[in-house]
Design a protein around this motif. Structure first.
Motif, short mmCIF file in Angstrom:
data_model
loop_
_atom_site.label_atom_id
_atom_site.label_comp_id
_atom_site.label_asym_id
_atom_site.label_seq_id
_atom_site.Cartn_x
_atom_site.Cartn_y
_atom_site.Cartn_z
N PHE A 183 0.84 -1.20 0.00
CA PHE A 183 0.00 0.00 0.00
C PHE A 183 0.87 1.24 0.00
O PHE A 183 1.90 1.28 0.66
N GLU A 184 0.43 2.26 -0.72
CA GLU A 184 1.10 3.56 -0.60
C GLU A 184 0.39 4.36 0.47
O GLU A 184 -0.71 4.02 0.91
N PHE A 185 1.03 5.41 0.89
CA PHE A 185 0.47 6.20 2.00
C PHE A 185 -0.88 6.81 1.64
O PHE A 185 -1.79 6.85 2.47
N ASP A 186 -1.06 7.25 0.40
CA ASP A 186 -2.34 7.83 -0.03
C ASP A 186 -3.46 6.80 0.04
O ASP A 186 -4.58 7.10 0.45
N GLN A 187 -3.15 5.57 -0.37
CA GLN A 187 -4.16 4.52 -0.30
C GLN A 187 -4.52 4.22 1.16
O GLN A 187 -5.67 3.96 1.48
N TYR A 188 -3.53 4.26 2.03
CA TYR A 188 -3.76 4.01 3.44
C TYR A 188 -4.67 5.09 4.03
O TYR A 188 -5.60 4.78 4.78
N LEU A 189 -4.43 6.36 3.68
CA LEU A 189 -5.29 7.44 4.17
C LEU A 189 -6.70 7.31 3.63
O LEU A 189 -7.67 7.53 4.35
#
Length: 57
Positions: free
Chosen positions: A2-8
């Protein structure tokens, strides 16, 4: 993974889903019965007042 944007985005989705769930539970258990109960009591009082006015006249 996961990238950070997807996590947010996933956290925002879970937050909105949880808020919606608890709002639905609150409305079903408290607000709607209170609303229906108040309407029934008010209608019964109106019927009682109509009968009282009919007998007085």
């Amino acid at each position: 993974m996961f990238e950070f944007d997807q996590y947010l985005g996933f956290l925002a989705f879970l937050t909105i889903l949880t808020i919606g769930f608890w709002l639905m539970i609150f409305l079903i258990t408290f607000v709607i019965p209170y609303w229906i109960g108040g309407s029934v009591i008010e209608r019964l009082n109106e019927i009682k007042d109509e009968k009282k006015a009919k007998h007085s006249a």
